[in-house]
Each structure stands twice: as C-alpha cells, then as structure tokens.
Design a protein around this motif. Structure first.
Motif, mmCIF file in Angstrom:
data_model
loop_
_atom_site.group_PDB
_atom_site.id
_atom_site.type_symbol
_atom_site.label_atom_id
_atom_site.label_comp_id
_atom_site.label_asym_id
_atom_site.label_seq_id
_atom_site.Cartn_x
_atom_site.Cartn_y
_atom_site.Cartn_z
ATOM 1 N N GLY A 1 -9.352 -7.207 8.736
ATOM 2 C CA GLY A 1 -8.224 -6.449 7.778
ATOM 3 C C GLY A 1 -7.385 -7.334 7.020
ATOM 4 N N VAL A 2 -7.174 -8.575 7.650
ATOM 5 C CA VAL A 2 -6.486 -9.854 7.035
ATOM 6 C C VAL A 2 -7.260 -10.338 6.048
ATOM 7 N N GLU A 3 -8.628 -10.460 5.848
ATOM 8 C CA GLU A 3 -9.513 -10.775 4.830
ATOM 9 C C GLU A 3 -9.655 -9.772 3.943
ATOM 10 N N ALA A 4 -9.535 -8.612 4.230
ATOM 11 C CA ALA A 4 -9.662 -7.532 3.259
ATOM 12 C C ALA A 4 -8.149 -7.591 2.437
ATOM 13 N N LEU A 5 -7.034 -7.759 3.011
ATOM 14 C CA LEU A 5 -5.791 -7.917 2.111
ATOM 15 C C LEU A 5 -5.893 -8.981 1.203
ATOM 16 N N ASP A 6 -6.548 -10.061 1.668
ATOM 17 C CA ASP A 6 -6.594 -11.277 0.900
ATOM 18 C C ASP A 6 -7.463 -11.052 -0.223
ATOM 19 N N MET A 7 -8.353 -10.218 -0.207
ATOM 20 C CA MET A 7 -9.152 -9.971 -1.286
ATOM 21 C C MET A 7 -8.807 -9.244 -2.212
ATOM 22 N N LEU A 8 -7.973 -8.108 -1.629
ATOM 23 C CA LEU A 8 -7.284 -6.969 -2.396
ATOM 24 C C LEU A 8 -6.139 -7.677 -3.481
ATOM 25 N N LEU A 9 -5.613 -8.776 -2.705
ATOM 26 C CA LEU A 9 -4.426 -9.446 -3.476
ATOM 27 C C LEU A 9 -5.222 -10.119 -4.992
ATOM 28 N N THR A 10 -6.566 -10.684 -4.589
ATOM 29 C CA THR A 10 -6.952 -11.351 -5.662
ATOM 30 C C THR A 10 -7.768 -10.504 -6.719
ATOM 31 N N ALA A 11 -8.388 -9.513 -6.206
ATOM 32 C CA ALA A 11 -9.237 -8.588 -7.040
ATOM 33 C C ALA A 11 -8.560 -7.363 -7.406
ATOM 34 N N GLY A 12 -7.842 -6.884 -6.566
ATOM 35 C CA GLY A 12 -7.301 -5.565 -6.806
ATOM 36 C C GLY A 12 -6.508 -5.257 -8.306
ATOM 37 N N PRO A 13 -5.831 -6.071 -8.831
ATOM 38 C CA PRO A 13 -5.350 -5.868 -10.146
ATOM 39 C C PRO A 13 -6.087 -5.591 -11.297
ATOM 40 N N HIS A 14 -7.631 -6.052 -11.123
ATOM 41 C CA HIS A 14 -8.540 -5.868 -12.181
ATOM 42 C C HIS A 14 -9.204 -4.547 -12.049
ATOM 43 N N ALA A 15 -8.761 -3.728 -10.836
ATOM 44 C CA ALA A 15 -9.220 -2.117 -10.736
ATOM 45 C C ALA A 15 -8.256 -1.311 -10.691
ATOM 46 N N LEU B 1 -7.081 -0.862 5.109
ATOM 47 C CA LEU B 1 -7.451 -1.900 4.257
ATOM 48 C C LEU B 1 -8.764 -2.425 4.101
ATOM 49 N N ILE B 2 -9.747 -2.109 5.248
ATOM 50 C CA ILE B 2 -10.963 -2.324 4.929
ATOM 51 C C ILE B 2 -11.591 -1.249 3.975
ATOM 52 N N ALA B 3 -11.102 -0.042 4.111
ATOM 53 C CA ALA B 3 -11.815 1.024 3.360
ATOM 54 C C ALA B 3 -11.486 0.849 1.885
ATOM 55 N N MET B 4 -10.159 0.325 1.720
ATOM 56 C CA MET B 4 -9.715 -0.063 0.272
ATOM 57 C C MET B 4 -10.688 -1.102 -0.239
ATOM 58 N N LEU B 5 -10.891 -2.027 0.387
ATOM 59 C CA LEU B 5 -11.656 -3.010 -0.115
ATOM 60 C C LEU B 5 -13.156 -2.585 -0.321
ATOM 61 N N ASP B 6 -13.785 -1.653 0.375
ATOM 62 C CA ASP B 6 -14.979 -1.244 0.293
ATOM 63 C C ASP B 6 -14.897 -0.219 -1.023
ATOM 64 N N LEU C 1 -13.029 -0.825 -3.457
ATOM 65 C CA LEU C 1 -12.951 -1.497 -4.652
ATOM 66 C C LEU C 1 -14.039 -2.042 -5.203
ATOM 67 N N ARG C 2 -15.171 -2.628 -3.860
ATOM 68 C CA ARG C 2 -16.478 -3.098 -3.997
ATOM 69 C C ARG C 2 -17.278 -1.907 -4.722
ATOM 70 N N HIS C 3 -17.014 -0.788 -4.295
ATOM 71 C CA HIS C 3 -18.201 0.543 -4.657
ATOM 72 C C HIS C 3 -16.927 1.598 -5.328
ATOM 73 N N PRO C 4 -16.825 1.447 -6.611
ATOM 74 C CA PRO C 4 -15.768 2.175 -7.250
ATOM 75 C C PRO C 4 -16.427 3.538 -7.527
#
Length: 274
Positions: free
Chosen positions: A170-184, A116-121, A123-126
């Motif tokens: 990991g929980v914070e990463a999942l929260d942010m993926l829920l919010t920003a993930g669809p845009h990516a 989850l942390i890697a997925m957020l990273d 997302l931040r650095h596509p």
C-alpha cells in the motif's frame, strides 16, 4: 541548490476570506479553477490548472483539515470524483462529505491498503472508456498522511509477517501514485508534516503545490528547502504560504465551514449567503 524568492505582500492581507467577500465571489467564478485564497491586493491564488499533487503542512491547529475540506468541495463542484482517506474512526475529519455524489470514504486501514493497490492497477491498466475529461478527474484527499503510512506498514506487518518485501504494498502504491498519477488525471491532496525521507528529498517534484502555515524553520527546511529566507511566522488563522514554481507567496486561505463545503460541493450556495 537555487533559492526561491518569497513574494511579500505590498499591502496588508485580509484577516479572513469567505464566500460573502466580493473578491472571493469573482475568483470562484473562474471556470474550472480551484481557489486557495487571496494574496495582496485581493489577488487570487489558484491551484495549477493541470492535475498535480498538493501537500498541506502546518503546525498543530494550523488549518490543514480546513484547507483539505475547502479544496475537496471545489473539485466536487467541478465534477471530479473524490476519495477521502481518513483512518481516524473516533474523530473523522470529513463527515461533511458523507453520502455526497462522487465521494467515497475510506476509513478502515485494510480497505485503504486494498484501495491504493487497486488504484495503482487501474493506473497501469486504464479503462479506455473512462476518458480524460474533467468529469473523470479523480482526487485523493489524505488526512494525516504520516499516520496513514505508519498504519499501512503496521497492517502489512501484522497480516503478512513473513513477507520479504522492502515495504508494504500500500505504501509503495501510494508512492507510485504520487509520481505517475497526475499524468493520468489523478491528484493527491495530502495533509502531512512529516514525509518519508525519500519523499521529503523530492517534495518539490512530487507536489506541485506545497502549502505551509504555523511553520517554523525546521518544517520549511524539510518541505520547502529552496525557499530562503524562511517567511515570517503568523498566528492569524488561515494565514499561509503557497510554494509553486519555485516561489513562495503569502495568502489568506479561503474558509469553508462544514455546512458551506457540503452545500458548495452539491452545487448550491450556502443559505447564509443567498
């Protein structure tokens, strides 16, 4: 707060929706669309065409795992990449997807936390070479999300007891993926009956589609409080409600067995329907 109007069927819904049904065959031919099931008059109910998160909330035995499996099989057939997060190693729910192309299974909580942390990273650095076409779309399927969140917090507390962070990364990463993930192009499809309070308060914003079944008033008030009156309870397997764009529509969910889901994901028709 405005209240949504429940769309009630004009005529009886099907008792089941399978691949062999003519309306299902027609609905599944819609290019790139993911079918939830059939509403009144065999009207197909799809997920939105644009990437968005999905929450499946049912009572015990309400069909959450079946819905997750059926949706995952369809997006795989459309060429997406699927990560399945299921930490129940004794009774895993998605063995049908084992070794399928473009599928990764995550069962160890330490692995899930790192992933989850890697997925957020990411997302931040596509990666500019990844593109945004359908073949690069990614779906995270989460079995029993409330259990996963608890396990992530326990894992962090045991491995980093001196941490001063407010929550597990990991929980914070999942929260942010829920919010920003669809845009990516990243969508999360989660099965859960209880979300953290901060997510419950904005469930309608985070999840563009919410699917409820075997749901009493308490669950409706937590997951879809804008829907009133609460739709009637049904004991028919697969009878569900989809909340989209402020409206609730009753439908009969498409059913894929495990062999059918595996065959469909691989781009073949299950042998019993040939």
């Amino acid at each position: 707060m405005t209240c949504a109007q429940t769309s009630m069927p004009i005529q009886a819904l099907r008792q089941s929706v399978h691949l062999v049904d003519a309306p299902t065959v027609t609905a599944l031919r819609e290019p790139g669309r993911v079918l939830l099931g059939l509403a009144d008059r065999d009207r197909p109910i799809y997920l939105p065409a644009e990437p968005g998160n999905v929450l499946v909330a049912t009572g015990g035995g309400g069909g959450t795992t079946t819905v997750l499996r059926t949706l995952a099989a369809q997006v795989l057939r459309h060429g997406a990449h699927v990560d399945i997060l299921d930490i129940d190693q004794r009774r895993p729910s998605h063995q049908w997807a084992t070794s399928l192309p473009r599928v990764r299974m995550h069962s160890a909580i330490s692995e899930v936390h790192t992933f989850l942390i890697a997925m957020l990273d990411r997302l931040r650095h596509p990666d500019p070479a990844a593109g945004t076409d359908g073949s690069r779309r990614r779906i995270l399927v989460i079995e029993n999300a409330e259990r996963l969140l608890y396990a992530l917090r326990q894992h962090w507390a045991l491995t980093r007891p001196d941490s001063q962070l407010d929550d597990a990364p990991g929980v914070e990463a999942l929260d942010m993926l829920l919010t920003a993930g669809p845009h990516a192009g990243l969508s999360i499809v989660a099965g859960s009956t209880r979300l953290p309070p901060h997510l419950e308060a904005k469930a309608g914003e985070v999840f563009t589609t919410r699917i409820l079944a075997y749901a009493g008033q308490t669950l409706w008030h937590r997951i879809a409080p804008e829907v009133w009156p609460v739709p009637p309870y049904s004991v028919i397997p697969g009878r569900m409600h989809a909340v989209q764009d402020g409206r609730s529509t009753r439908f009969q969910a498409l059913y894929f067995s495990e062999p059918q889901a595996r065959a469909w994901a691989r781009g073949t028709v299950p042998k019993e329907y040939r």
